[in-house]
Design a protein around this motif. Structure first.
Motif, PDB file in Angstrom:
ATOM      1  N   ILE A  41      39.390   1.253   2.901  1.00  0.00           N
ATOM      2  CA  ILE A  41      38.727   0.738   3.837  1.00  0.00           C
ATOM      3  C   ILE A  41      38.887   1.377   5.097  1.00  0.00           C
ATOM      4  O   ILE A  41      37.654   1.838   5.671  1.00  0.00           O
ATOM      5  CB  ILE A  41      38.731  -0.865   4.058  1.00  0.00           C
ATOM      6  N   ALA A  42      39.842   1.713   5.615  1.00  0.00           N
ATOM      7  CA  ALA A  42      40.193   2.346   6.861  1.00  0.00           C
ATOM      8  C   ALA A  42      39.461   4.128   6.809  1.00  0.00           C
ATOM      9  O   ALA A  42      38.819   4.332   7.614  1.00  0.00           O
ATOM     10  CB  ALA A  42      41.597   2.611   7.183  1.00  0.00           C
ATOM     11  N   ARG A  43      39.741   4.556   5.569  1.00  0.00           N
ATOM     12  CA  ARG A  43      39.154   5.866   5.735  1.00  0.00           C
ATOM     13  C   ARG A  43      37.788   5.804   5.385  1.00  0.00           C
ATOM     14  O   ARG A  43      37.026   6.752   5.900  1.00  0.00           O
ATOM     15  CB  ARG A  43      39.941   6.431   4.080  1.00  0.00           C
ATOM     16  N   GLU A  44      37.185   4.799   4.811  1.00  0.00           N
ATOM     17  CA  GLU A  44      35.471   4.863   4.791  1.00  0.00           C
ATOM     18  C   GLU A  44      34.966   4.470   5.767  1.00  0.00           C
ATOM     19  O   GLU A  44      33.727   4.880   6.152  1.00  0.00           O
ATOM     20  CB  GLU A  44      35.276   4.134   3.441  1.00  0.00           C
ATOM     21  N   PHE A  45      35.285   3.398   6.389  1.00  0.00           N
ATOM     22  CA  PHE A  45      34.641   2.608   7.455  1.00  0.00           C
ATOM     23  C   PHE A  45      35.146   2.623   8.836  1.00  0.00           C
ATOM     24  O   PHE A  45      34.479   2.353   9.662  1.00  0.00           O
ATOM     25  CB  PHE A  45      34.456   1.102   6.955  1.00  0.00           C
ATOM     26  N   GLY A  46      36.565   3.266   9.123  1.00  0.00           N
ATOM     27  CA  GLY A  46      37.031   3.188  10.450  1.00  0.00           C
ATOM     28  C   GLY A  46      38.264   2.407  10.415  1.00  0.00           C
ATOM     29  O   GLY A  46      38.775   1.826   9.701  1.00  0.00           O
ATOM     30  N   ALA A  47      38.830   2.448  11.813  1.00  0.00           N
ATOM     31  CA  ALA A  47      40.115   1.877  12.074  1.00  0.00           C
ATOM     32  C   ALA A  47      39.881   0.235  11.637  1.00  0.00           C
ATOM     33  O   ALA A  47      39.053  -0.281  11.987  1.00  0.00           O
ATOM     34  CB  ALA A  47      40.515   2.112  13.291  1.00  0.00           C
ATOM     35  N   VAL A  48      40.986  -0.194  10.962  1.00  0.00           N
ATOM     36  CA  VAL A  48      41.159  -1.606  10.770  1.00  0.00           C
ATOM     37  C   VAL A  48      42.114  -2.463  11.778  1.00  0.00           C
ATOM     38  O   VAL A  48      43.078  -1.708  12.129  1.00  0.00           O
ATOM     39  CB  VAL A  48      41.881  -1.722   9.424  1.00  0.00           C
ATOM     40  N   THR A  49      41.686  -3.526  12.092  1.00  0.00           N
ATOM     41  CA  THR A  49      42.500  -4.245  13.248  1.00  0.00           C
ATOM     42  C   THR A  49      43.042  -5.368  12.509  1.00  0.00           C
ATOM     43  O   THR A  49      43.841  -5.900  13.131  1.00  0.00           O
ATOM     44  CB  THR A  49      41.568  -4.681  14.245  1.00  0.00           C
ATOM     45  N   ALA A  50      42.413  -5.989  11.573  1.00  0.00           N
ATOM     46  CA  ALA A  50      43.112  -7.026  10.626  1.00  0.00           C
ATOM     47  C   ALA A  50      42.840  -6.827   9.351  1.00  0.00           C
ATOM     48  O   ALA A  50      41.652  -6.446   8.883  1.00  0.00           O
ATOM     49  CB  ALA A  50      42.469  -8.410  11.552  1.00  0.00           C
ATOM     50  N   PHE A  51      43.615  -7.423   8.609  1.00  0.00           N
ATOM     51  CA  PHE A  51      43.157  -7.106   7.061  1.00  0.00           C
ATOM     52  C   PHE A  51      44.072  -8.507   6.242  1.00  0.00           C
ATOM     53  O   PHE A  51      45.287  -8.775   6.568  1.00  0.00           O
ATOM     54  CB  PHE A  51      43.690  -6.051   6.509  1.00  0.00           C
ATOM     55  N   THR A  52      43.310  -9.102   5.407  1.00  0.00           N
ATOM     56  CA  THR A  52      43.880 -10.192   4.383  1.00  0.00           C
ATOM     57  C   THR A  52      43.678  -9.934   3.109  1.00  0.00           C
ATOM     58  O   THR A  52      42.527  -9.370   2.659  1.00  0.00           O
ATOM     59  CB  THR A  52      43.526 -11.545   4.844  1.00  0.00           C
ATOM     60  N   ALA A  53      44.310 -10.238   2.160  1.00  0.00           N
ATOM     61  CA  ALA A  53      44.133 -10.104   0.690  1.00  0.00           C
ATOM     62  C   ALA A  53      44.611 -11.467   0.047  1.00  0.00           C
ATOM     63  O   ALA A  53      45.788 -11.880   0.026  1.00  0.00           O
ATOM     64  CB  ALA A  53      45.120  -8.931   0.008  1.00  0.00           C
ATOM     65  N   GLY A  54      43.650 -12.234  -0.293  1.00  0.00           N
ATOM     66  CA  GLY A  54      43.981 -13.562  -0.327  1.00  0.00           C
ATOM     67  C   GLY A  54      44.470 -14.569   0.557  1.00  0.00           C
ATOM     68  O   GLY A  54      43.962 -14.283   1.760  1.00  0.00           O
ATOM     69  N   GLU A  55      45.709 -15.007   0.497  1.00  0.00           N
ATOM     70  CA  GLU A  55      46.126 -15.484   1.504  1.00  0.00           C
ATOM     71  C   GLU A  55      47.151 -14.705   2.311  1.00  0.00           C
ATOM     72  O   GLU A  55      47.876 -15.141   3.118  1.00  0.00           O
ATOM     73  CB  GLU A  55      46.977 -16.742   0.878  1.00  0.00           C
ATOM     74  N   ARG A  56      47.377 -13.509   1.847  1.00  0.00           N
ATOM     75  CA  ARG A  56      48.356 -12.581   2.553  1.00  0.00           C
ATOM     76  C   ARG A  56      47.610 -11.942   3.635  1.00  0.00           C
ATOM     77  O   ARG A  56      46.624 -11.291   3.647  1.00  0.00           O
ATOM     78  CB  ARG A  56      48.634 -11.692   1.464  1.00  0.00           C
ATOM     79  N   VAL A  57      48.375 -12.157   4.757  1.00  0.00           N
ATOM     80  CA  VAL A  57      47.765 -11.575   6.057  1.00  0.00           C
ATOM     81  C   VAL A  57      48.681 -10.253   6.731  1.00  0.00           C
ATOM     82  O   VAL A  57      49.844 -10.641   6.535  1.00  0.00           O
ATOM     83  CB  VAL A  57      47.836 -12.498   7.228  1.00  0.00           C
ATOM     84  N   PHE A  58      47.930  -9.291   6.683  1.00  0.00           N
ATOM     85  CA  PHE A  58      49.001  -7.993   7.034  1.00  0.00           C
ATOM     86  C   PHE A  58      49.566  -8.040   8.476  1.00  0.00           C
ATOM     87  O   PHE A  58      48.776  -8.696   9.317  1.00  0.00           O
ATOM     88  CB  PHE A  58      47.928  -6.560   6.716  1.00  0.00           C
TER      89      PHE A  58
END
Length: 118
Positions: free
Chosen positions: A82-99
């Motif tokens: 997602i970061a490579r395609e759309f730009g810098a990520v500031t927050a990310f979750t996968a299901g209940e997991r928060v990065f």
């Protein structure tokens, strides 16, 4: 075969039928309730990109919010894609997991775009 053996077999058959029906109808409904939003990312900059196929699923972004259904890839790999395609990520979750902040930094790496892709 006695009547009690027939009753036991009919009971087992009924239980198996109920279990099968539950798995057939309830499990897909629970998956559908997520609205395709297993992965959720917030971007540093808004994007106007169309949905992109990343890691075998379509990622849809509106403004700074990106959403995607679950994929057979590690959450870190999805975040990096997602970061490579759309730009810098500031927050990310996968299901209940928060990065964590460190994981977000690792997602962004050196491959993010300074300005979101149009």
């Amino acid at each position: 075969m006695t009547l009690s053996q027939i009753s036991a077999r009919m009971g087992a058959l009924a239980a198996a039928t109920v279990l099968s029906a539950t798995l057939l109808f309830a499990a897909p409904q629970a998956h559908a309730a997520t609205n395709g939003s297993y992965y959720k990312a917030e971007l540093a900059q808004p994007t106007t990109s169309k949905p992109q196929l990343l890691r075998s699923v379509y990622v849809k972004c509106e403004g700074t919010s990106c959403r995607a259904p679950i994929a057979s890839t590690a959450p870190k790999n999805m975040c990096v894609s997602i970061a490579r395609e759309f730009g810098a990520v500031t927050a990310f979750t996968a299901g209940e997991r928060v990065f964590t902040a460190e994981e977000i930094t690792a997602c962004n790496g050196d491959n993010t775009k300074a300005v979101a892709k149009n």
